[in-house]
Design an enzyme around this catalytic site. Structure first.
Site, short mmCIF file in Angstrom:
data_model
loop_
_atom_site.label_atom_id
_atom_site.label_comp_id
_atom_site.label_asym_id
_atom_site.label_seq_id
_atom_site.Cartn_x
_atom_site.Cartn_y
_atom_site.Cartn_z
N GLY A 1 0.82 -1.21 0.00
CA GLY A 1 0.00 0.00 0.00
C GLY A 1 0.85 1.26 0.00
CB THR A 2 3.74 2.30 2.08
OG1 THR A 2 3.04 1.99 3.29
CG2 THR A 2 4.59 3.53 2.28
CG ASN B 1 -5.97 3.70 9.04
OD1 ASN B 1 -6.33 4.71 8.44
ND2 ASN B 1 -4.99 3.73 9.92
CD GLN C 1 -7.34 -0.93 6.85
OE1 GLN C 1 -8.09 -1.89 6.92
NE2 GLN C 1 -6.13 -0.93 7.39
CB SER D 1 -2.10 -3.15 0.99
OG SER D 1 -1.12 -3.85 1.70
CG HIS E 1 -0.38 -6.63 4.71
ND1 HIS E 1 -0.56 -6.30 6.03
CD2 HIS E 1 0.02 -5.51 4.08
CE1 HIS E 1 -0.27 -5.00 6.18
NE2 HIS E 1 0.08 -4.51 5.01
CB THR F 1 13.13 -9.42 -11.04
OG1 THR F 1 14.19 -9.22 -11.96
CG2 THR F 1 12.54 -10.80 -11.21
CB CYS G 1 2.34 2.90 11.59
SG CYS G 1 0.91 2.91 10.56
N1 PLP Z 1 -3.38 3.06 3.74
C1 PLP Z 1 -4.17 2.62 4.73
C2 PLP Z 1 -5.55 3.21 4.89
C3 PLP Z 1 -3.71 1.65 5.62
O1 PLP Z 1 -4.49 1.23 6.62
C4 PLP Z 1 -2.39 1.11 5.43
C5 PLP Z 1 -1.84 0.11 6.39
O2 PLP Z 1 -2.18 0.11 7.57
C6 PLP Z 1 -1.62 1.58 4.36
C7 PLP Z 1 -2.14 2.56 3.55
C8 PLP Z 1 -0.23 1.07 4.11
O3 PLP Z 1 -0.26 -0.22 3.53
P1 PLP Z 1 1.02 -1.18 3.56
O4 PLP Z 1 1.12 -1.73 4.94
O5 PLP Z 1 0.72 -2.29 2.58
O6 PLP Z 1 2.20 -0.39 3.14
#
Ligand code: PLP
Length: 380
Positions: free
Chosen positions: A69-70, A148, A176, A196, A198, A234, A322
């Site tokens: 996601g990031t 989130n 989310q 994302s 996971h 890759t 986080c």
């Molecule tokens: N955006 C939201 C709303 C999230 O909740 C999160 C992860 O908690 C992210 C972005 C970041 O995703 P990733 O952990 O895959 O980098």
């Protein structure tokens, strides 16, 4: 152990683990190689792309795989701004995830003007302010689909239309929301959407960015010509295959599993309110994703609750994963106008397809004694 921290991450499905392991064993060739093994890995990647695309109503061609996601968010925002010439104005919201907020802070340090639109009522975006801030000169907008921390869903269809009316590129952080509610990019005037794996029972370290054709964007990572030249390097073949398997299961879960999860969440909230008259549910009167509840226990520190819950074998979270570790109250709850005595005691319980009502019942049974202990300590 009772795991109620699924917005931080989910347990990979057994079929995801099997597919990842099988791919690492058998699919180790480079998908860019022309030989048979390479082409077999390429074929599996394309199958995964089709499954991820289907989950959000996209065409496979518009899906770019990333490391999560990031990275998708960074590519979307920084990549689009690189190709927007002299435009230096960006609009976002005050309740974004740090992956968006930190990118915005970096932009401000480089001379961009960023407007952070606030929320009203129980977490809904201030639509008038959003409308007023966006002009034809705005370089882009970025908005989350679902929060989130509270699970509150923004009216993305309406809000993105406002930006699209001005021809401004739109990014949506749907990390989310994906796999929890139906998403259809054919009905949304969005250019980019971050996902994302996971967060929907896929592997960590793999994600995707939906990039609608003709969106102006430059890559962040250059090298080989992979992923439409938007993301060199890759491919993470095993992770991508795992994401594809998870996406297929998630598409099924939205209709089949999420209504059950929502009913369990609602019952849990009623039971907690009955057990603790000093509790309040944050965002409850707004539309929310079905798995999330954010509960403030007045005048108790969330960290203390989490510690005692953890000792009792329950995993939950205070605000964004986080930001836990630092005792800063959540920027999301502050933006919602909560007073300190409520922000400090906010605990997020996030459910998933693996959660059972028996587990939730056990948590409710634990709470009165645990909370009483902490309230008597804070009175002492
Ligand atoms: N955006 C939201 C709303 C999230 O909740 C999160 C992860 O908690 C992210 C972005 C970041 O995703 P990733 O952990 O895959 O980098």
């Amino acid at each position: 152990m009772i795991y109620l921290d699924n917005n931080a991450t989910t347990q990979p499905l057994p079929e995801v683990v099997d597919a990842v392991a099988k791919s690492m064993r058998d699919e180790y060739a480079n998908p860019s190689s022309v030989h048979q093994r390479g082409q077999s890995a390429r074929h599996k990647i394309e199958l995964a792309r089709a499954r991820v695309a289907e989950l959000i109503g996209a065409t496979p061609r518009d899906i770019v795989f990333t490391s999560g996601g990031t990275e998708s968010i960074n590519l979307a925002i920084r990549g689009v701004l690189s190709s927007r010439g002299m435009r230096r104005h960006v609009v976002t919201t005050a309740v974004e995830h740090s992956a968006v907020l930190r990118v915005m802070q970096g932009l401000e340090a480089r001379g961009y003007v960023v407007d952070y639109v606030g929320v009203v009522g129980d977490g809904r975006l201030d639509e008038d302010d959003w409308r007023n801030r966006i002009t034809p000169d705005t370089a882009m907008v970025s908005i989350q689909y679902a929060n989130n921390e509270t699970g509150v869903i923004f009216d993305v269809e309406r809000l993105t239309s406002i930006a699209a009316e001005h021809g401004v590129p739109v990014h949506v952080d749907a990390v989310q929301a994906v796999g929890k509610i139906p998403i259809d990019v054919t009905r949304l005037p969005v250019n980019l959407m971050s996902l994302s794996a996971h967060k929907f029972h896929g592997p960590k370290g793999v994600g995707a960015l939906f990039v609608r054709r003709r969106t102006p964007i430059e890559p962040l990572i250059v090298g080989g010509r992979q992923e439409r030249e938007l993301r060199g390097g890759t491919e993470n073949v095993a992770g991508i295959i795992g994401m594809g398997v998870a996406a297929e299961a998630a598409a099924h879960d939205i209709g089949e599993v999420m209504p059950r999860v929502e009913a369990m969440r609602d019952r849990f909230e009623r039971d907690v309110l009955n057990a603790a008259s000093f509790a309040r549910i944050n965002g409850a009167s707004s539309p929310r994703i079905p798995n999330t509840t954010n509960i403030s226990f007045e005048a108790i520190e969330a960290e203390a609750i989490l510690l005692l819950l953890s000792e009792a074998g329950v995993c939950a979270s205070s605000g964004a994963a986080c930001s836990s570790g630092s005792f800063e109250p959540s920027h999301v709850l502050k933006a919602m106008g909560l007073e300190d005595r409520f922000t400090h005691g906010a605990v997020r319980f996030s459910l998933s397809r693996t959660t059972t009502s028996d587990e939730l019942g056990r948590v409710v049974a634990l709470l009165p004694r645990l909370l009483e202990k902490l309230r008597s300590l804070s009175r002492a």
